[in-house]
Design a protein around this motif. Structure first.
Motif, PDB file in Angstrom:
ATOM      1  N   SER A 183       7.241   8.059   0.363  1.00 19.34           N
ATOM      2  CA  SER A 183       6.899   7.267   1.544  1.00 19.34           C
ATOM      3  C   SER A 183       6.600   5.817   1.172  1.00 19.34           C
ATOM      4  O   SER A 183       7.118   4.879   1.789  1.00 19.34           O
ATOM      5  CB  SER A 183       5.693   7.889   2.258  1.00 19.34           C
ATOM      6  N   THR A 184       5.753   5.617   0.164  1.00 18.80           N
ATOM      7  CA  THR A 184       5.402   4.253  -0.260  1.00 18.80           C
ATOM      8  C   THR A 184       6.624   3.519  -0.785  1.00 18.80           C
ATOM      9  O   THR A 184       6.856   2.342  -0.458  1.00 18.80           O
ATOM     10  CB  THR A 184       4.313   4.307  -1.347  1.00 18.80           C
ATOM     11  N   ARG A 185       7.411   4.209  -1.575  1.00 21.54           N
ATOM     12  CA  ARG A 185       8.614   3.586  -2.131  1.00 21.54           C
ATOM     13  C   ARG A 185       9.582   3.184  -1.020  1.00 21.54           C
ATOM     14  O   ARG A 185      10.184   2.105  -1.047  1.00 21.54           O
ATOM     15  CB  ARG A 185       9.273   4.549  -3.112  1.00 21.54           C
ATOM     16  N   GLY A 186       9.714   4.072  -0.024  1.00 25.65           N
ATOM     17  CA  GLY A 186      10.599   3.757   1.095  1.00 25.65           C
ATOM     18  C   GLY A 186      10.093   2.569   1.900  1.00 25.65           C
ATOM     19  O   GLY A 186      10.888   1.724   2.340  1.00 25.65           O
ATOM     20  N   ASN A 187       8.773   2.486   2.111  1.00 25.57           N
ATOM     21  CA  ASN A 187       8.214   1.355   2.855  1.00 25.57           C
ATOM     22  C   ASN A 187       8.433   0.041   2.117  1.00 25.57           C
ATOM     23  O   ASN A 187       8.698  -0.995   2.730  1.00 25.57           O
ATOM     24  CB  ASN A 187       6.719   1.582   3.091  1.00 25.57           C
ATOM     25  N   PHE A 247       5.901  -7.209   2.928  1.00 30.07           N
ATOM     26  CA  PHE A 247       6.410  -6.726   1.642  1.00 30.07           C
ATOM     27  C   PHE A 247       5.274  -6.609   0.631  1.00 30.07           C
ATOM     28  O   PHE A 247       5.159  -5.612  -0.097  1.00 30.07           O
ATOM     29  CB  PHE A 247       7.501  -7.673   1.142  1.00 30.07           C
ATOM     30  N   GLN A 248       4.392  -7.606   0.595  1.00 29.26           N
ATOM     31  CA  GLN A 248       3.266  -7.566  -0.341  1.00 29.26           C
ATOM     32  C   GLN A 248       2.280  -6.461   0.023  1.00 29.26           C
ATOM     33  O   GLN A 248       1.730  -5.802  -0.870  1.00 29.26           O
ATOM     34  CB  GLN A 248       2.561  -8.931  -0.348  1.00 29.26           C
ATOM     35  N   ILE A 249       2.059  -6.252   1.322  1.00 30.20           N
ATOM     36  CA  ILE A 249       1.158  -5.180   1.752  1.00 30.20           C
ATOM     37  C   ILE A 249       1.730  -3.816   1.371  1.00 30.20           C
ATOM     38  O   ILE A 249       1.001  -2.919   0.922  1.00 30.20           O
ATOM     39  CB  ILE A 249       0.920  -5.279   3.276  1.00 30.20           C
ATOM     40  N   ALA A 250       3.047  -3.657   1.549  1.00 33.69           N
ATOM     41  CA  ALA A 250       3.683  -2.395   1.182  1.00 33.69           C
ATOM     42  C   ALA A 250       3.564  -2.140  -0.313  1.00 33.69           C
ATOM     43  O   ALA A 250       3.299  -1.008  -0.749  1.00 33.69           O
ATOM     44  CB  ALA A 250       5.151  -2.406   1.613  1.00 33.69           C
ATOM     45  N   LYS A 251       3.716  -3.173  -1.131  1.00 33.15           N
ATOM     46  CA  LYS A 251       3.578  -3.013  -2.580  1.00 33.15           C
ATOM     47  C   LYS A 251       2.144  -2.679  -2.970  1.00 33.15           C
ATOM     48  O   LYS A 251       1.908  -1.985  -3.966  1.00 33.15           O
ATOM     49  CB  LYS A 251       4.030  -4.298  -3.282  1.00 33.15           C
ATOM     50  N   GLY A 252       1.188  -3.168  -2.191  1.00 28.90           N
ATOM     51  CA  GLY A 252      -0.220  -2.898  -2.507  1.00 28.90           C
ATOM     52  C   GLY A 252      -0.584  -1.436  -2.411  1.00 28.90           C
ATOM     53  O   GLY A 252      -1.600  -1.010  -2.976  1.00 28.90           O
ATOM     54  N   ALA A 253       0.237  -0.650  -1.692  1.00 24.31           N
ATOM     55  CA  ALA A 253      -0.043   0.792  -1.580  1.00 24.31           C
ATOM     56  C   ALA A 253       0.131   1.517  -2.905  1.00 24.31           C
ATOM     57  O   ALA A 253      -0.320   2.667  -3.043  1.00 24.31           O
ATOM     58  CB  ALA A 253       0.863   1.413  -0.522  1.00 24.31           C
ATOM     59  N   ASN A 254       0.762   0.891  -3.897  1.00 26.50           N
ATOM     60  CA  ASN A 254       0.929   1.506  -5.213  1.00 26.50           C
ATOM     61  C   ASN A 254      -0.344   1.407  -6.052  1.00 26.50           C
ATOM     62  O   ASN A 254      -0.464   2.067  -7.077  1.00 26.50           O
ATOM     63  CB  ASN A 254       2.076   0.848  -5.973  1.00 26.50           C
ATOM     64  N   LEU A 263      -5.241  -5.534  -2.794  1.00 25.27           N
ATOM     65  CA  LEU A 263      -5.166  -6.828  -2.083  1.00 25.27           C
ATOM     66  C   LEU A 263      -4.574  -6.694  -0.685  1.00 25.27           C
ATOM     67  O   LEU A 263      -4.184  -7.694  -0.080  1.00 25.27           O
ATOM     68  CB  LEU A 263      -4.341  -7.848  -2.889  1.00 25.27           C
ATOM     69  N   ARG A 264      -4.532  -5.478  -0.153  1.00 23.32           N
ATOM     70  CA  ARG A 264      -3.932  -5.305   1.165  1.00 23.32           C
ATOM     71  C   ARG A 264      -4.768  -5.951   2.271  1.00 23.32           C
ATOM     72  O   ARG A 264      -4.218  -6.501   3.234  1.00 23.32           O
ATOM     73  CB  ARG A 264      -3.728  -3.818   1.453  1.00 23.32           C
ATOM     74  N   ASN A 265      -6.087  -5.889   2.142  1.00 28.03           N
ATOM     75  CA  ASN A 265      -6.919  -6.537   3.158  1.00 28.03           C
ATOM     76  C   ASN A 265      -6.717  -8.051   3.166  1.00 28.03           C
ATOM     77  O   ASN A 265      -6.654  -8.686   4.223  1.00 28.03           O
ATOM     78  CB  ASN A 265      -8.392  -6.215   2.917  1.00 28.03           C
TER      79      ASN A 265
END
Length: 480
Positions: free
Chosen positions: A364-368, A270-277, A107-109
């Motif tokens: 990296s993702t966790r840190g973001n 914050f939601q975009i960063a979580k979407g990287a998971n 859902l990042r887009n």
């Protein structure tokens, strides 16, 4: 000749009218909003935010790329069509079309599009705040010019009274009614007032130049403002309670809206960063073809001798030879097929799905995600602080407006008292019961009271308009 003279007269008339133009407050504000550099920069920020929104929407459209290459090879090279190695010189060309589309990306887009919309809205609020600030700066500078002009008129008017007093005193001195010291005292007052007039004229000129610079107007010599018709106009804001004004400011002020949008932006980040998971699923389709002008060789049976006989072995024990027959082929060099035929015959397609599952990327993702969460909490605190600051600022503006009104009322009372005192001193001086020094001191107090009334009046007007601005009245709709 008459026609040329008429044109010259019209031109001179138009030029004179242009030079005598006096700017109104509304014209000054509109000119500042159209030409101020900070406003233009904020408008560019809005345009940039709109471009970011367009880019985010474009992420939902499949990507389409065309590619081609042309090369010439000499020596031992691989034929791009037959893939055979041959020593020759030939021209080769390749073409391809690739289409890609992201089916799912956590859902990042979608979040990016939502963030772009919020960012544009925040940029618009920043532009609105910039316009309000510029409008207040212009109004303050404009009122400063009016104040200086009003003070100049006070000095000129009172100096005219002094000159008339000099004439009367001179007559009384010549007739022996008053001593010459009284005339010298009033003449000294006249000299002091002349100096005050010069200072006041300089103040008017300096304030006009400052306002012109704020408006980015370079013609300082002819720049002037309309200094009539501006008075205290209270739309009822002074009668409203402080709690009502604060509540209205929270609803309408750009400071709060900007802080709220910053919270929304941080939430989307914050939601975009979580979407990287989440895994990313993409679809792709590709088409390619090739062409070459290289010659090739084909094997064909020799029509004159289609079969050849060769010994392929011997029989063990007897030593008898084993004979075999083989096709007798010859290599024939053939030219390249036509371009259109090769494009059709040598093409190919490829399509499929691509799945990328994040497993480990060095934290990296966790840190973001953690960093975005911290930024979200920070913006929430900033929103709370902005609300507190706005409440304090509005309360201060309310107290300032109330205090300015009391100061204005007191200045009016003081001027009335000083007017009566000055009139009384003048009457006493005219009948010989007061000397020139007492009269000049009374007049000085009256002049200062007049100047203080002007200051209190325009100070109250400005602070009243600041309060109206906090109440939600647009800067361009403020009435003076």
């Amino acid at each position: 000749m008459k026609k040329i003279l008429s044109i010259l007269i019209v031109f001179i008339t138009i030029s004179s009218q242009a030079q005598l133009k006096k700017w109104t407050l509304i014209e000054c504000v509109q000119h500042a909003l159209e030409n101020n550099i900070s406003v233009k920069q904020s408008e560019l920020d809005v345009e940039a935010a709109d471009i970011d929104r367009l880019t985010a929407i474009g992420n939902f459209i499949p990507s389409l790329n065309l590619g081609t290459s042309v090369s010439e090879n000499t020596g031992l090279s691989f034929n791009p069509v037959t893939n055979n190695a041959q020593t020759t010189t030939f021209l080769g060309a390749n073409g391809n079309i690739n289409v890609g589309y992201t089916l799912f990306d956590g859902l990042r887009n979608i979040r990016t599009v939502q963030r772009a919309k919020i960012s544009k809205l925040a940029s618009q609020y920043r532009l609105d705040k910039m316009k309000d600030d510029i409008s207040l700066f212009v109004a303050n500078g404009y009122l400063q010019v009016i104040l200086n002009k009003a003070n100049l008129e006070v000095f000129k008017s009172q100096n005219q009274v002094t000159k008339e007093q000099i004439q009367r005193t001179d007559d009384l001195v010549e007739s022996g009614v008053l001593p010459r010291g009284d005339l010298l005292e009033i003449q000294a007052t006249d000299a002091s007032e002349q100096q005050s007039i010069i200072i006041a004229e300089n103040n008017v000129r300096i304030s006009l130049i400052s306002l012109a610079q704020l408006l980015l107007i370079k013609d300082y010599e002819t720049f002037d403002i309309q200094d009539e018709g501006y008075d205290i106009v209270d739309g009822g804001i002074a009668d409203r309670s402080i709690s009502e004004i604060i509540a209205k400011a929270r609803e309408t002020r750009s400071e709060i809206k900007i802080a709220e949008q910053n919270v929304e932006l941080a939430m989307k980040d914050f939601q975009i960063a979580k979407g990287a998971n989440w895994p990313t699923l993409s679809a792709f389709f590709g088409y390619n073809t090739r062409y070459t002008n290289a010659t090739s060789f084909t094997s064909e049976l020799d029509p004159d001798n289609p079969v050849i006989t060769e010994q392929i072995g011997v029989v063990q024990g007897t030593g008898q030879a084993v004979i075999g027959e083989f096709p007798n082929t010859i290599l024939t060099e053939t030219g390249a097929d036509p371009f259109a035929d090769q494009i059709y015959l040598n093409d190919g397609i490829g399509y499929g799905l691509s799945l990328s599952i994040p497993i480990f990327n060095g934290f990296s993702t966790r840190g973001n995600i953690k960093r975005s969460k911290i930024d979200l909490e920070r913006t929430k605190f900033q929103l709370e602080q902005t609300e507190l600051d706005l409440e304090s600022t509005v309360y201060q503006a309310y107290v300032d407006a109330k205090g300015a009104l009391k100061s204005y009322d007191a200045a009016k009372s003081a001027l009335e008292s000083q007017q009566l005192a000055y009139d009384y001193s003048k009457e006493r001086y005219d009948v010989g019961f007061a000397n020139a020094f007492d009269l000049s001191q009374s007049k000085l107090r009256f002049d200062n009271a007049s100047i203080e009334l002007n200051r209190a009046k325009y100070d109250y007007i400005f602070k009243l308009k600041v309060l109206e601005l906090y109440f939600g009245i647009p800067a361009t709709e403020l009435k003076f």
